[in-house]
Design an enzyme around this catalytic site. Structure first.
Site, short mmCIF file in Angstrom:
data_model
loop_
_atom_site.label_atom_id
_atom_site.label_comp_id
_atom_site.label_asym_id
_atom_site.label_seq_id
_atom_site.Cartn_x
_atom_site.Cartn_y
_atom_site.Cartn_z
N ASP A 177 0.98 -1.20 -0.03
CA ASP A 177 -0.21 0.07 0.15
C ASP A 177 0.97 1.31 0.03
O ASP A 177 1.58 1.37 0.91
CB ASP A 177 -0.90 0.15 1.43
CG ASP A 177 -1.96 1.01 1.24
OD1 ASP A 177 -1.54 2.19 0.58
OD2 ASP A 177 -3.04 1.07 1.80
N HIS A 178 0.99 1.85 -1.09
CA HIS A 178 2.03 2.74 -1.29
C HIS A 178 1.81 4.10 -0.23
O HIS A 178 2.90 4.89 -0.13
CB HIS A 178 1.92 3.42 -2.74
CG HIS A 178 0.90 4.19 -3.06
ND1 HIS A 178 -0.16 3.67 -3.58
CD2 HIS A 178 0.59 5.47 -3.00
CE1 HIS A 178 -0.96 4.62 -4.02
NE2 HIS A 178 -0.53 5.81 -3.56
N HIS A 240 -6.47 2.42 1.92
CA HIS A 240 -5.74 3.43 2.27
C HIS A 240 -5.89 4.46 3.50
O HIS A 240 -5.05 4.42 4.28
CB HIS A 240 -5.45 4.55 1.23
CG HIS A 240 -4.95 4.20 0.00
ND1 HIS A 240 -3.90 3.18 -0.38
CD2 HIS A 240 -5.17 4.36 -1.43
CE1 HIS A 240 -3.48 2.84 -1.46
NE2 HIS A 240 -4.19 3.76 -2.21
#
Length: 484
Positions: A177-178, A240
């Site tokens: 998950d960037h 996110h």
């Protein structure tokens, strides 16, 4: 102040989908920046694997063009670029068949770290895992990187986890998950757990509420086919924003290590109350004079998929009982901005009288753009004329505070890929985290699908539907302005 660069051990990184958009935009330019920074050992290699009919020279030419397009500043270092391109290999591979797998097996080196990045659609994850196992590349030292979405509901997430577990142990699976690779997200943990100033106040006794906003100014664009199947909740809220909420609300882990950190995040998800139907607002952007509306960008005309969602959540534990968390995310909003705002309670008694007004301390963690942390404090307005109070920020914009040598922070993908090579899973989601997040999200989606109500329209370039404002206004609070 100059950042320390810690080299990693020699590795072979195979990028499945190595000619795709994510590889061109993020993964390959990021690896080039890590190469320039001196983090790639002289023996390390990057191998593209895709169906595109290219040879090695053709792939290197494609990567050169991608870096020139998406990181032109770095591409000007022509000597480094040519050296990096010399580290690249390429194999034509069919994920659904047997073509190229023997070639790939010969290409990767079994005497070094081997990582396989699944930069492909989730329907191929199981096929890739099975073939890596079949061709002897899924040994105990191998690692796989899996891009979201991790399923589209609890059932599919469990099935995906089970499929990957047939061929890889959990410690080998990196669900990326960037958002968790962003400098400010990690700094949030440093601010909380590295300073005695904040942690004693980090609870319902002192915090009035918390806002988490991830706003995008663009529409769905070329992602219309995927996005219309997912929507804002599946695309952003379940992963996110959920992860940001966990980092804000979690208890201090015993150590900054993978399992202690993820254990505490998991406790937060399990402590979340079900969201009441009246505490969710869904929206869909309309056309404007210079931009198409949502339904003009997807094939399913009359789609009821949401491009915006706002909700109020509650974490039912001793630390946060009674403190609401307001989350919102959406496309085609007035600005691109992501932030977490911790709004502290007013002082219990004002000695300055009603005319001084209300002044709240707000700790703002800016994720994008202009990453940084800002603390709003109340001071006396300079000058004569009595005690007039104003709010001013104590601002730590990283690029300004740390100086030009440190202004060029590693991109989230750069940092996370290097963590994969190091074997550090702290910033990656565990299987039970993913499943618990879906277990919380699924009933909310099922409830509004059962009602059959379409999302509320909102103007492109706005802050979302008016009803989202009412969601927080009815509690005597207000959303922070979305600004770049």
């Amino acid at each position: 102040m100059v950042s320390r660069v810690i080299p990693v051990d020699p590795f072979d990184l195979v990028i499945f989908g190595g000619t795709g958009d994510l590889a061109r935009r993020k993964i390959l330019p990021g690896l080039f920046r890590r190469f320039r920074a001196g983090q790639m050992d002289a023996e390390s290699r990057v191998i593209g694997a895709a169906r595109s009919d290219l040879d090695v020279d053709g792939y290197r030419a494609m990567v050169r063009e991608a870096i020139a397009e998406f990181d032109p500043a770095s591409a000007r270092d022509s000597e480094a670029l040519e050296a990096f391109l010399g580290r690249l290999g390429y194999v034509v591979v069919d994920a659904m068949g047997e073509t190229g797998w023997d070639d790939l097996e010969r290409e990767v080196n079994s005497d070094r770290i081997r990582a396989f990045y699944f930069s492909v659609g989730p329907r191929l994850f199981g096929e890739l895992a099975e073939r890596l196992h079949k061709h002897g590349m899924a040994d105990h030292d191998s690692r796989i990187v899996v891009e979201k979405p991790f399923g589209r509901d609890l059932e599919s997430a469990k099935a995906l986890n089970a499929t990957l577990a047939q061929h890889f142990h959990e410690h080998q699976i990196y669900r990326i998950d960037h958002y968790l690779g962003k400098e400010t997200v990690q700094n949030l943990m440093a601010v909380r757990f590295g300073n005695t100033l904040f942690e004693p106040l980090w609870n319902s006794q002192y915090v009035d509420h918390i806002q988490i906003t991830v706003a995008e100014s663009v529409g769905v664009g070329g992602r219309g086919e995927y996005y219309d199947r997912a929507g804002a909740v599946r695309d952003m809220m379940q992963n996110h924003l959920m992860q940001l909420l966990c980092l804000i609300a979690m208890e201090p882990p015993a150590k900054f290590e993978p399992d202690p950190v993820r254990d505490e995040k998991l406790k937060v998800i399990r402590a979340l109350d079900p969201v009441e139907p009246g505490d969710v607002v869904r929206g869909q952007y309309e056309a404007s004079s210079d931009a198409p509306g949502y339904n003009e960008q997807v094939e399913n005309q009359g789609s009821t998929t949401e491009s915006f969602v706002a909700l109020k959540a509650h974490v039912s534990n001793w630390r946060w009982a009674g403190t609401p968390f307001y989350l919102r995310t959406g496309k085609r909003l007035k600005a691109r901005a992501s932030e977490i705002a911790v709004v502290f309670k007013d002082a219990p008694h004002s000695i300055f009288g009603a005319e001084a007004g209300r002044h709240a301390n707000i700790l703002t963690i800016r994720l994008q753009p202009n990453e940084g942390i800002e603390l709003g404090v109340t001071i006396k307005e300079p000058g004569p004329g009595g005690m007039r109070l104003i709010d001013v920020p104590l601002d730590m914009t990283f690029a300004e505070a740390l100086g030009p040598d440190d202004a060029d922070f590693p991109d989230a993908y750069e940092r996370l890929i290097m963590d994969v090579i190091r074997g550090n899973q702290t910033l990656f989601m565990r299987d039970d985290e993913v499943e618990e997040a879906w277990a919380w999200t699924d009933p909310m989606i099922a409830e509004w699908e059962a009602r059959g109500e379409p999302p509320l329209p909102y103007a492109s370039g706005s802050s979302g539907p008016d009803e989202a404002l009412a969601l927080i206004h009815r509690d005597g609070r207000h959303w922070r302005e979305i600004k770049p």
